[in-house]
Design an enzyme around this catalytic site. Structure first.
Site, PDB file in Angstrom:
ATOM      1  N   TRP A  46       0.830  -1.210   0.000  1.00  0.00           N
ATOM      2  CA  TRP A  46       0.000   0.000   0.000  1.00  0.00           C
ATOM      3  C   TRP A  46       0.858   1.251   0.000  1.00  0.00           C
ATOM      4  CZ3 TRP A  46      -4.312  -0.742  -2.102  1.00  0.00           C
ATOM      5  CH2 TRP A  46      -4.979  -1.954  -1.938  1.00  0.00           C
ATOM      6  N   ASP A 115      -2.167   6.405   6.594  1.00  0.00           N
ATOM      7  CA  ASP A 115      -3.153   5.499   6.008  1.00  0.00           C
ATOM      8  C   ASP A 115      -3.526   4.500   7.101  1.00  0.00           C
ATOM      9  OD1 ASP A 115      -4.575   3.536   4.712  1.00  0.00           O
ATOM     10  OD2 ASP A 115      -3.156   3.272   3.060  1.00  0.00           O
ATOM     11  N   LYS A 139     -12.520  -2.230   5.883  1.00  0.00           N
ATOM     12  CA  LYS A 139     -11.863  -3.175   6.791  1.00  0.00           C
ATOM     13  C   LYS A 139     -12.523  -3.117   8.163  1.00  0.00           C
ATOM     14  CE  LYS A 139      -8.741  -3.251   3.538  1.00  0.00           C
ATOM     15  NZ  LYS A 139      -8.811  -2.397   2.363  1.00  0.00           N
TER      16      LYS A 139
HETATM   17  C1  LIG Z   1      -3.731  -0.039   4.034  1.00  0.00           C
HETATM   18  C2  LIG Z   1      -4.584   0.128   2.822  1.00  0.00           C
HETATM   19  N1  LIG Z   1      -4.489   1.266   2.105  1.00  0.00           N
HETATM   20  C3  LIG Z   1      -5.232   1.464   1.020  1.00  0.00           C
HETATM   21  C4  LIG Z   1      -6.125   0.525   0.566  1.00  0.00           C
HETATM   22  C5  LIG Z   1      -6.931   0.819  -0.645  1.00  0.00           C
HETATM   23  O1  LIG Z   1      -8.219   1.115  -0.237  1.00  0.00           O
HETATM   24  P1  LIG Z   1      -9.429   1.298  -1.268  1.00  0.00           P
HETATM   25  O2  LIG Z   1      -9.711  -0.050  -1.830  1.00  0.00           O
HETATM   26  O3  LIG Z   1     -10.521   1.836  -0.379  1.00  0.00           O
HETATM   27  O4  LIG Z   1      -8.991   2.266  -2.305  1.00  0.00           O
HETATM   28  C6  LIG Z   1      -6.274  -0.681   1.287  1.00  0.00           C
HETATM   29  C7  LIG Z   1      -7.205  -1.762   0.889  1.00  0.00           C
HETATM   30  O5  LIG Z   1      -8.089  -1.770   0.144  1.00  0.00           O
HETATM   31  C8  LIG Z   1      -5.492  -0.873   2.430  1.00  0.00           C
HETATM   32  O6  LIG Z   1      -5.596  -2.005   3.135  1.00  0.00           O
END
Ligand SMILES: Cc1ncc(COP(=O)(O)O)c(C=O)c1O
Length: 265
Positions: A46, A115, A139
């Site tokens: 991420w 994040d 989550k």
């Molecule tokens: C730590 C983290 N950051 C970002 C994301 C991306 O999120 P999204 O799918 O809401 O764009 C996720 C998982 O989806 C994640 O677990």
């Protein structure tokens, strides 16, 4: 959210759309001007996406990169070489895929951006240490479709002119997160989750549950000669516990047998 997380005065709570991935763009659009530098820690999947997206807008200094451990560690607090004058410092509290979690909050000069997609509401957090916290809801908070942004008010109102209005924090705050049609069903479900958290001991209660669940899983993995967990002990996540088959030659068979038994994804 304010009550459960103890969010202080001087912070706004925004309910946005576009996921945490959208925030990878919205954050540099809102908090930087062309020519700025930002600091980002790379602890895995991420972080890498956040870095790639930020690079479209600003110069990114990767202040620590855990590549050498194959992203199974977090950097030492002392190893975070900050860039003087950086517009912000970004890290991923929990790498959801790698199961790698910071066991400390970085102490930095620039506004601290986190994040918290897979960390928010999982334990008590001192919001006052952060400039901005963001999290995709899917989550720990509710269904996909909502992104929570907790932003210190002095960081708002500086968005680049080309920032889409729905991603401009100041505009969203002024419209009480209803600049466009909000995802009402998702918000309703998020509120039910918050009520459940409150009924179950608040964030202290969540921390106890999460620690206990994770401890059981790590104990089972560590006591087994069949499974292994690659993450450094101090960086083991309470939220995502990945496991490998200790003998790599069995991995293919394990995965296909699991799929045959309906255990996949
Ligand atoms: C730590 C983290 N950051 C970002 C994301 C991306 O999120 P999204 O799918 O809401 O764009 C996720 C998982 O989806 C994640 O677990």
């Amino acid at each position: 959210m304010r009550e459960l997380m103890g969010i202080p005065e001087g912070y706004s709570v925004l309910f946005m759309q576009g996921g945490a991935s959208g925030q990878f763009s919205a954050i540099p659009q809102n908090l930087t001007a062309p020519g700025d530098t930002v600091d980002i820690v790379n602890t895995g999947s991420w972080s890498k996406k956040a870095i790639a997206e930020a690079k479209k807008y600003v110069s990114v200094n990767v202040v620590a990169d855990e590549k050498a451990s194959n992203y199974s560690t977090v950097p030492d607090a002392a190893a975070l070489a900050q860039t003087p004058g950086a517009a912000y410092f970004h890290y991923t509290a929990n790498e959801t895929i790698g199961g790698v979690e910071f066991d400390y909050v970085p102490d930095v000069d620039a506004p601290l951006i986190c994040d918290m997609s897979s960390t928010i509401m999982s334990r008590p957090i001192d919001v006052s240490k952060f400039g901005l916290i963001y999290a995709g809801a899917q989550k720990n908070l509710g269904p996909a479709g909502i992104t929570v942004v907790i932003v210190r008010d002095d960081l708002m109102g500086k968005a680049r002119p080309e920032t889409p209005s729905v991603w401009d924090y100041a505009q969203m705050a002024a419209a009480d997160s209803m600049l466009n049609t909000p995802p009402t069903l998702a918000l309703y479900l998020l509120n039910l989750t918050l009520k459940w958290v409150k009924k179950n001991g608040g964030l202290e209660g969540m921390a106890a549950r999460n620690q206990a669940k994770a401890a059981k899983l790590y104990e089972a993995i560590d006591n087994s000669d069949f499974y292994s967990n690659p993450v450094a002990p101090n960086a083991r996540s309470w939220m995502n516990v990945p496991f490998l088959v200790a003998d790599p030659s069995l991995e293919k068979e394990f995965v296909s047998s699991a799929a045959d038994a309906g255990l996949t994804n």
